[in-house]
Write a protein that holds these residues in place. Structure first.
Motif, PDB file in Angstrom:
ATOM      1  N   ARG A   6      -7.212  14.531   1.663  1.00  0.00           N
ATOM      2  CA  ARG A   6      -6.476  13.826   0.616  1.00  0.00           C
ATOM      3  C   ARG A   6      -7.048  12.430   0.388  1.00  0.00           C
ATOM      4  NH1 ARG A   6      -3.053  14.571  -3.731  1.00  0.00           N
ATOM      5  NH2 ARG A   6      -1.785  12.714  -4.050  1.00  0.00           N
ATOM      6  N   TYR A   7      -7.295  11.714   1.491  1.00  0.00           N
ATOM      7  CA  TYR A   7      -7.780  10.341   1.388  1.00  0.00           C
ATOM      8  C   TYR A   7      -9.168  10.296   0.737  1.00  0.00           C
ATOM      9  CZ  TYR A   7      -9.303   5.657   2.655  1.00  0.00           C
ATOM     10  OH  TYR A   7      -9.779   4.369   2.600  1.00  0.00           O
ATOM     11  N   LEU A   8     -10.046  11.216   1.112  1.00  0.00           N
ATOM     12  CA  LEU A   8     -11.407  11.242   0.572  1.00  0.00           C
ATOM     13  C   LEU A   8     -11.514  12.000  -0.750  1.00  0.00           C
ATOM     14  CD1 LEU A   8     -13.493  11.776   3.828  1.00  0.00           C
ATOM     15  CD2 LEU A   8     -13.082   9.658   2.592  1.00  0.00           C
ATOM     16  N   ARG A   9     -10.391  12.546  -1.204  1.00  0.00           N
ATOM     17  CA  ARG A   9     -10.358  13.298  -2.463  1.00  0.00           C
ATOM     18  C   ARG A   9     -11.419  14.391  -2.468  1.00  0.00           C
ATOM     19  NH1 ARG A   9      -9.596   8.980  -7.280  1.00  0.00           N
ATOM     20  NH2 ARG A   9      -9.197  10.927  -8.407  1.00  0.00           N
ATOM     21  N   LEU A  10     -11.461  15.119  -1.365  1.00  0.00           N
ATOM     22  CA  LEU A  10     -12.503  16.134  -1.187  1.00  0.00           C
ATOM     23  C   LEU A  10     -12.453  17.275  -2.205  1.00  0.00           C
ATOM     24  CD1 LEU A  10     -12.889  16.383   2.687  1.00  0.00           C
ATOM     25  CD2 LEU A  10     -14.234  15.084   1.043  1.00  0.00           C
ATOM     26  N   PRO A  11     -11.264  17.756  -2.602  1.00  0.00           N
ATOM     27  CA  PRO A  11     -11.289  18.829  -3.606  1.00  0.00           C
ATOM     28  C   PRO A  11     -12.023  18.423  -4.875  1.00  0.00           C
ATOM     29  CG  PRO A  11      -9.123  18.717  -2.604  1.00  0.00           C
ATOM     30  CD  PRO A  11      -9.885  17.509  -2.115  1.00  0.00           C
ATOM     31  N   GLU A  12     -11.769  17.177  -5.356  1.00  0.00           N
ATOM     32  CA  GLU A  12     -12.468  16.705  -6.561  1.00  0.00           C
ATOM     33  C   GLU A  12     -13.958  16.498  -6.281  1.00  0.00           C
ATOM     34  OE1 GLU A  12      -8.635  14.048  -6.874  1.00  0.00           O
ATOM     35  OE2 GLU A  12      -9.597  15.175  -5.268  1.00  0.00           O
ATOM     36  N   GLU A  27      -3.015  20.804   3.007  1.00  0.00           N
ATOM     37  CA  GLU A  27      -4.092  19.822   2.801  1.00  0.00           C
ATOM     38  C   GLU A  27      -4.015  18.763   3.878  1.00  0.00           C
ATOM     39  OE1 GLU A  27      -5.809  17.355  -0.993  1.00  0.00           O
ATOM     40  OE2 GLU A  27      -3.681  17.131  -0.547  1.00  0.00           O
ATOM     41  N   SER A  28      -5.148  18.423   4.500  1.00  0.00           N
ATOM     42  CA  SER A  28      -5.155  17.410   5.551  1.00  0.00           C
ATOM     43  C   SER A  28      -5.147  16.010   4.956  1.00  0.00           C
ATOM     44  CB  SER A  28      -6.395  17.582   6.434  1.00  0.00           C
ATOM     45  OG  SER A  28      -7.567  17.227   5.721  1.00  0.00           O
ATOM     46  N   VAL A  29      -4.724  15.054   5.758  1.00  0.00           N
ATOM     47  CA  VAL A  29      -4.767  13.645   5.330  1.00  0.00           C
ATOM     48  C   VAL A  29      -6.207  13.239   5.035  1.00  0.00           C
ATOM     49  CG1 VAL A  29      -4.345  11.265   6.063  1.00  0.00           C
ATOM     50  CG2 VAL A  29      -2.692  13.061   6.630  1.00  0.00           C
ATOM     51  N   VAL A  86       0.847  -1.184   0.000  1.00  0.00           N
ATOM     52  CA  VAL A  86       0.000   0.000   0.000  1.00  0.00           C
ATOM     53  C   VAL A  86       0.886   1.238   0.000  1.00  0.00           C
ATOM     54  CG1 VAL A  86      -1.641   1.375   1.333  1.00  0.00           C
ATOM     55  CG2 VAL A  86      -1.960  -1.107   1.131  1.00  0.00           C
ATOM     56  N   GLU A  87       0.666   2.087  -0.962  1.00  0.00           N
ATOM     57  CA  GLU A  87       1.467   3.304  -1.073  1.00  0.00           C
ATOM     58  C   GLU A  87       0.744   4.454  -0.389  1.00  0.00           C
ATOM     59  OE1 GLU A  87       3.223   6.262  -4.551  1.00  0.00           O
ATOM     60  OE2 GLU A  87       2.779   4.155  -5.004  1.00  0.00           O
ATOM     61  N   VAL A  88       1.374   5.006   0.621  1.00  0.00           N
ATOM     62  CA  VAL A  88       0.787   6.114   1.360  1.00  0.00           C
ATOM     63  C   VAL A  88       1.156   7.422   0.673  1.00  0.00           C
ATOM     64  CG1 VAL A  88       0.680   7.329   3.570  1.00  0.00           C
ATOM     65  CG2 VAL A  88       0.927   4.828   3.528  1.00  0.00           C
ATOM     66  N   GLN A  89       0.134   8.155   0.243  1.00  0.00           N
ATOM     67  CA  GLN A  89       0.384   9.435  -0.414  1.00  0.00           C
ATOM     68  C   GLN A  89       0.330  10.554   0.622  1.00  0.00           C
ATOM     69  OE1 GLN A  89      -2.432   9.853  -3.588  1.00  0.00           O
ATOM     70  NE2 GLN A  89      -1.350   8.420  -4.913  1.00  0.00           N
ATOM     71  N   ARG A  90       1.386  11.329   0.662  1.00  0.00           N
ATOM     72  CA  ARG A  90       1.459  12.426   1.616  1.00  0.00           C
ATOM     73  C   ARG A  90       0.620  13.602   1.141  1.00  0.00           C
ATOM     74  NH1 ARG A  90       3.079   9.854   6.034  1.00  0.00           N
ATOM     75  NH2 ARG A  90       4.942   8.585   5.629  1.00  0.00           N
ATOM     76  N   PRO A  91      -0.091  14.249   2.068  1.00  0.00           N
ATOM     77  CA  PRO A  91      -0.877  15.412   1.654  1.00  0.00           C
ATOM     78  C   PRO A  91       0.015  16.560   1.244  1.00  0.00           C
ATOM     79  CG  PRO A  91      -0.835  15.204   4.055  1.00  0.00           C
ATOM     80  CD  PRO A  91      -0.198  13.957   3.507  1.00  0.00           C
TER      81      PRO A  91
END
Length: 238
Positions: A22-28, A17-19, A8-13
């Motif tokens: 980023r995880y929920l892809r809220l901007p999109e 931008e909060s984690v 699993v690749e953890v993408q840094r915010p």
């Protein structure tokens, strides 16, 4: 640790931008509705969000239905039953989601209805996928009945002998019932907004839409009730 979790690749915010975002892809996600400046009417934002919520939950439902089908083929009835209960709960959530539209008046709906052009709920890819996947569960279930050497009557008359098959059959009828309830609520919402003698936004006459209320996913499960009533009468229980 499984191989899957090891890779699993953890993408840094990004900065600022909060984690969580980023995880929920809220901007999109939050950019998928009209801005306040673009709205043709105050209630249009609610209309968009309610229908986007439908599509999200139907995406999850389709995912679960495919998983249930696979589990049935593997004869893993207990896990298939657990996921089917999840599917049923999702549909009840969507009944409440639909009721949000009842806070809109018919005249307010007409203020932006023309923007839907020929669009209709029947065009929903999520709902169409459910209509495609749901009947397939019956084929998988019938295969399990055949493997167990049991008929539909058997699992009701001898529920103690076939507890999981009986429980799954009852969950299927729960699912069928909530989908029928959804179609009824959808028709009544349309009637509430545009009337019973009007043509819907997709060109569907309301009387034709009304006929869908009686559609069933698993008619055999409803028919067995008649058979059981007849048997009870013959046995002197009625």
């Amino acid at each position: 640790m499984s191989k899957r979790s090891e890779h699993v690749e953890v993408q840094r915010p990004t900065r600022g931008e909060s984690v969580y975002a980023r995880y929920l892809r809220l901007p999109e996600l939050l950019s998928l509705q009209k801005s306040e400046e673009e709205l043709a009417h105050h209630d249009e934002l609610q209309f968009q969000i309610v229908h986007q919520v439908f599509e999200l939950w139907w995406k999850e439902t389709a995912f679960e239905l495919r998983s249930i089908s696979r589990l049935l083929k593997e004869a893993n009835l207990s896990e298939a039953l657990r996921l089917l209960q999840r599917v049923i709960r999702i549909q009840y959530l969507l009944l409440e989601n639909m009721r949000m539209l009842e806070t809109m008046s018919p005249w307010d709906f007409h203020a932006f209805r023309k923007l839907l052009a020929g669009g209709a709920g029947s065009d929903s890819p999520g709902y169409r996928e459910l209509q495609r996947l749901s009947p397939l569960l019956w084929d998988d279930f019938r295969t399990l009945l055949a493997t167990a050497g049991a008929s539909l009557s058997d699992i009701y008359l001898q529920a103690g002998r076939y507890p999981l098959l009986h429980a799954f059959a009852e969950a299927l009828i729960d699912y069928d019932e909530v989908m029928q309830t959804f179609r009824f609520r959808h028709y009544k919402l349309a009637e509430r907004m545009i009337g019973a003698a009007t043509t819907g936004t997709g060109g569907t006459p309301m009387p034709l839409l009304e006929r869908t209320i009686h559609d069933m996913l698993y008619p055999e499960l409803w028919e067995i009730r008649d058979r059981l009533s007849t048997l009870a009468q013959e046995d002197g229980q009625i």
